[in-house]
Design a protein around this motif. Structure first.
Motif, PDB file in Angstrom:
ATOM      1  N   LYS A   1       0.780  -1.168   0.075  1.00  0.00           N
ATOM      2  CA  LYS A   1      -0.142  -0.075  -0.051  1.00  0.00           C
ATOM      3  C   LYS A   1       0.871   1.291   0.000  1.00  0.00           C
ATOM      4  CE  LYS A   1      -3.616  -2.594   2.313  1.00  0.00           C
ATOM      5  NZ  LYS A   1      -3.426  -3.724   2.992  1.00  0.00           N
ATOM      6  N   PRO A   2       0.541   2.261  -0.826  1.00  0.00           N
ATOM      7  CA  PRO A   2       1.342   3.369  -0.935  1.00  0.00           C
ATOM      8  C   PRO A   2       1.515   4.284   0.305  1.00  0.00           C
ATOM      9  CG  PRO A   2      -0.593   3.725  -2.101  1.00  0.00           C
ATOM     10  CD  PRO A   2      -0.617   2.182  -1.675  1.00  0.00           C
ATOM     11  N   VAL A   3       2.380   5.192   0.345  1.00  0.00           N
ATOM     12  CA  VAL A   3       2.461   6.008   1.467  1.00  0.00           C
ATOM     13  C   VAL A   3       1.236   6.997   1.437  1.00  0.00           C
ATOM     14  CG1 VAL A   3       3.724   8.052   2.332  1.00  0.00           C
ATOM     15  CG2 VAL A   3       4.887   6.218   1.532  1.00  0.00           C
ATOM     16  N   GLY A   4       0.420   7.347   2.599  1.00  0.00           N
ATOM     17  CA  GLY A   4      -0.470   8.000   2.407  1.00  0.00           C
ATOM     18  C   GLY A   4      -1.787   7.358   2.706  1.00  0.00           C
ATOM     19  N   THR A   5      -1.747   6.074   2.575  1.00  0.00           N
ATOM     20  CA  THR A   5      -2.831   5.103   2.816  1.00  0.00           C
ATOM     21  C   THR A   5      -3.095   5.020   4.171  1.00  0.00           C
ATOM     22  OG1 THR A   5      -2.367   3.770   0.796  1.00  0.00           O
ATOM     23  CG2 THR A   5      -4.012   2.816   2.244  1.00  0.00           C
ATOM     24  N   VAL A   6      -4.457   5.496   4.550  1.00  0.00           N
ATOM     25  CA  VAL A   6      -4.795   5.587   5.791  1.00  0.00           C
ATOM     26  C   VAL A   6      -6.066   4.957   6.204  1.00  0.00           C
ATOM     27  CG1 VAL A   6      -5.222   7.149   8.069  1.00  0.00           C
ATOM     28  CG2 VAL A   6      -2.889   7.420   6.549  1.00  0.00           C
ATOM     29  N   PHE A   7      -6.481   4.239   7.350  1.00  0.00           N
ATOM     30  CA  PHE A   7      -7.695   3.842   7.645  1.00  0.00           C
ATOM     31  C   PHE A   7      -8.157   4.324   9.228  1.00  0.00           C
ATOM     32  CE2 PHE A   7      -6.319   0.967   4.458  1.00  0.00           C
ATOM     33  CZ  PHE A   7      -7.658   0.896   3.758  1.00  0.00           C
ATOM     34  N   VAL A   8      -9.071   4.906   9.397  1.00  0.00           N
ATOM     35  CA  VAL A   8      -9.504   5.426  10.791  1.00  0.00           C
ATOM     36  C   VAL A   8     -10.830   4.674  11.243  1.00  0.00           C
ATOM     37  CG1 VAL A   8     -10.435   7.302  12.050  1.00  0.00           C
ATOM     38  CG2 VAL A   8      -8.422   7.693  10.279  1.00  0.00           C
ATOM     39  N   GLY A   9     -10.678   3.904  12.396  1.00  0.00           N
ATOM     40  CA  GLY A   9     -11.853   3.269  12.691  1.00  0.00           C
ATOM     41  C   GLY A   9     -12.510   3.993  13.875  1.00  0.00           C
TER      42      GLY A   9
END
Length: 166
Positions: A113-121
């Protein structure tokens, strides 16, 4: 002189206080910045129970209870991991609400996954949900971390307003 509290942190905490809720955080790429933003608000202790900085995968699994099947199947940079982290923080710290962050701040990709891929739960008494963010336009690690904190606080605020107690 310390900076002014983050506006979304103030609003989210106010909404949670008004409903008698409690809050926990689980952080990976933000390294405690969400907790710092929340505790920068005077009176945060009325709601904020604590947090876990689970930078290492083993901490996500062993402390927060992220299932090994999630790590092996979806990876730690995933919606499933963010949701499991939020569940684990709420369970561990006895909170009605939780917010979790996981992703790739760089400098290199992770799990393809590229830099800047983020998940917030975000967990509320009504359930858990997550949001995928593309923060590749942010400048450097600090920019990605700051943008993640902003997004996490906004999502928490929205959840607290929509589903204060389930």
């Amino acid at each position: 002189m310390s900076p002014d509290p983050h506006p979304a942190a103030v609003e989210a905490l106010d909404a949670l206080v008004a409903s008698g809720a409690s809050l926990a955080v689980a952080e990976s790429l933000t390294g405690g910045r969400v907790a710092a933003a929340l505790t920068g608000v005077p009176g945060a202790s009325r709601v904020f129970r604590g947090g876990v900085v689970s930078y290492a995968t083993e901490v996500k699994v062993d402390v927060l209870g992220v299932p090994s099947s999630v790590v092996e199947g979806d990876g730690v940079v995933s919606a499933a991991c963010a949701e499991a982290m939020a569940r684990g923080a709420a369970r561990l710290l006895g909170a009605t609400h939780a917010v979790a962050t996981t992703g790739v701040a760089g400098p290199d990709e992770q799990e393809g996954k590229p830099v800047g891929t983020v998940f917030v739960g975000v967990l509320t008494p009504g359930g858990v949900r997550s949001e995928r963010l593309d923060l590749s336009a942010a400048t450097g690690r600090a920019g990605i971390q700051d943008a993640t904190v902003d997004a996490a606080l906004r999502l928490l605020l929205a959840a607290a307003e929509l589903d204060p107690r389930g």
